[in-house]
Enzyme design. Structure first.
Site, PDB file in Angstrom:
ATOM      1  N   ASP A  52     -15.279  -0.727   9.792  1.00  0.00           N
ATOM      2  CA  ASP A  52     -16.093  -1.114   8.644  1.00  0.00           C
ATOM      3  C   ASP A  52     -17.185  -2.057   9.134  1.00  0.00           C
ATOM      4  OD1 ASP A  52     -14.319   0.348   7.115  1.00  0.00           O
ATOM      5  OD2 ASP A  52     -13.115  -1.394   6.569  1.00  0.00           O
ATOM      6  N   GLU A  54     -14.213  -5.147  10.298  1.00  0.00           N
ATOM      7  CA  GLU A  54     -12.817  -4.979  10.692  1.00  0.00           C
ATOM      8  C   GLU A  54     -12.590  -3.534  11.094  1.00  0.00           C
ATOM      9  OE1 GLU A  54     -10.140  -4.553   6.864  1.00  0.00           O
ATOM     10  OE2 GLU A  54     -11.535  -6.237   6.599  1.00  0.00           O
ATOM     11  N   ARG A 105     -11.025   3.706  12.106  1.00  0.00           N
ATOM     12  CA  ARG A 105     -12.193   3.560  11.234  1.00  0.00           C
ATOM     13  C   ARG A 105     -12.685   2.126  11.315  1.00  0.00           C
ATOM     14  NH1 ARG A 105     -10.349   3.091   6.040  1.00  0.00           N
ATOM     15  NH2 ARG A 105     -11.031   0.918   6.064  1.00  0.00           N
ATOM     16  N   GLU A 130       0.808  -1.218   0.000  1.00  0.00           N
ATOM     17  CA  GLU A 130       0.000   0.000   0.000  1.00  0.00           C
ATOM     18  C   GLU A 130       0.845   1.274   0.000  1.00  0.00           C
ATOM     19  OE1 GLU A 130      -3.506  -0.479   2.765  1.00  0.00           O
ATOM     20  OE2 GLU A 130      -2.414  -2.326   3.236  1.00  0.00           O
ATOM     21  N   SER A 183      -6.624  -2.266   2.687  1.00  0.00           N
ATOM     22  CA  SER A 183      -7.021  -1.852   1.343  1.00  0.00           C
ATOM     23  C   SER A 183      -7.711  -2.956   0.554  1.00  0.00           C
ATOM     24  CB  SER A 183      -5.810  -1.335   0.554  1.00  0.00           C
ATOM     25  OG  SER A 183      -5.366  -0.104   1.062  1.00  0.00           O
ATOM     26  N   TYR A 228      -9.742   2.757  -4.830  1.00  0.00           N
ATOM     27  CA  TYR A 228      -8.777   3.782  -5.219  1.00  0.00           C
ATOM     28  C   TYR A 228      -8.879   4.237  -6.669  1.00  0.00           C
ATOM     29  CZ  TYR A 228      -6.898   2.520  -0.715  1.00  0.00           C
ATOM     30  OH  TYR A 228      -6.770   2.285   0.641  1.00  0.00           O
ATOM     31  N   GLY A 255      -7.207   5.722   5.541  1.00  0.00           N
ATOM     32  CA  GLY A 255      -6.711   6.425   4.368  1.00  0.00           C
ATOM     33  C   GLY A 255      -7.197   7.864   4.315  1.00  0.00           C
ATOM     34  N   ASN A 290      -9.559  -0.260  11.273  1.00  0.00           N
ATOM     35  CA  ASN A 290      -8.337   0.259  10.679  1.00  0.00           C
ATOM     36  C   ASN A 290      -7.756   1.316  11.611  1.00  0.00           C
ATOM     37  OD1 ASN A 290      -6.565   1.948   9.010  1.00  0.00           O
ATOM     38  ND2 ASN A 290      -7.350   0.770   7.286  1.00  0.00           N
TER      39      ASN A 290
END
Length: 314
Positions: free
Chosen positions: A263, A276, A261, A16, A152, A222, A282, A278
């Site tokens: 999800d 999950e 963050r 990443e 990602s 992305y 990003g 993070n």
């Protein structure tokens, strides 16, 4: 803040790297816009020399994947005694391993899709077909496959037919030695950022994710135009409250710090499933945290400037 020198750490050597560089550039611009003196540092072989010879007042970790999220870089910063924005090394390690995070939150009563974790060696030693057959028999179809570590959505795939399972496993194992297989839950996919404030962690508005292909994979994340986003998410008040509470609970229970963050999926029956978490969200032009900040009427630069002050004061 103008008297401080802040290093934004991005790049690194993970899969990443390019995404991290984009995050670092955007964050640096946001911080400069509110008067912070920023240097952009790559997480390469020069890092230790820079920390020793040009010690910053604080570091913001904008690394994605690998050492940036598994606690390795954080441990280095802790050894050097450099304040940094982000989760500490031990909690990073716990959150980085998806099955560990899922198990800890499930024990605390949060709902997460049923799952199985199997290393590559299991398929090699016991035979791929019987193991895959047992996996389908236990979890059913469709399945979500993902590496047990990583970000990602690299290697993540949805399997709707048993015939798709062997090649999907090969693709997943290209990004790690262990596969996390979990029940695929249909519903509204959301991401909820959590920020530590003076009164504790609080959730920003949820961002709803609607990829054209139906799967929010690396390309959908992305590539501009391949995913529609709604910030705030198109949820009723009860569901919006539930996803915010879930994200804050995950942040607290996993011992996360400053910003994270989560999800999640809101199923058709209203059940909210943790997917999950993070620890280094990003910050690119298609990333979810900046969308949530904008939906909240806040400034990315001001939020991170505040987190820098908290880090220095710790």
């Amino acid at each position: 803040m103008a008297d401080r020198m802040v290093a934004v750490l991005s790049g690194g050597l993970s899969h990443e790297r390019e995404v991290s560089i984009r995050s670092g550039r955007r964050l640096s611009a946001a911080l400069r816009s509110v008067g912070v003196t920023v240097e952009e540092w790559d997480a390469d072989a020069s890092l230790l020399t820079r920390l020793r010879d040009h010690r910053p007042d604080a570091v913001v970790v904008a690394l994605h994947g690998g050492e940036g999220e598994n606690g390795s870089v954080q441990a280095i910063l802790e050894m050097f005694g450099v304040p940094y924005v982000g989760t500490d090394s031990r909690a990073c390690r716990r959150a980085w391993d998806k099955p560990t995070a899922k198990a800890e939150l499930a024990r605390a009563g949060l709902t997460t899709p049923e799952w199985i974790v199997l290393p590559h060696a299991t398929f090699r030693e016991l035979g791929a077909k019987p193991v895959l057959d047992a996996m389908v028999s236990t979890l059913g179809l469709p399945l979500m496959l993902k590496p047990d570590q990583g970000g990602s959505a690299l290697g993540a795939q949805v399997v709707r037919d048993a015939a798709e399972l062997p090649p999907a496993m090969v693709g997943c194992l290209a990004y790690g030695d262990t596969v996390l297989a979990e029940q695929f839950i249909s519903g509204v996919e959301v991401a909820v950022a959590v920020v530590d404030g003076p009164d504790g962690p609080y959730a920003l508005p949820a961002v709803e994710i609607v990829p054209e292909t139906g799967v929010y994979d690396y390309t959908a994340r992305y590539t501009a135009g391949l995913t529609d986003f709604h910030a705030p998410a198109r949820l009723d008040a009860a569901a919006a409250k539930s996803v915010g509470e879930l994200a804050v609970a995950a942040h607290r229970l996993l011992g996360l710090r400053d910003v994270s963050r989560t999800d999640a999926i809101v199923a058709e029956d209203g059940t909210v499933y943790f997917l999950e978490v993070n620890v280094s969200p990003g910050l690119t032009e298609t990333s979810l945290l900046p969308m949530a900040v904008e939906a909240a009427g806040q400034s990315l630069g001001e939020i991170y400037a505040g987190l820098i002050e908290r880090a220095v004061a710790r």
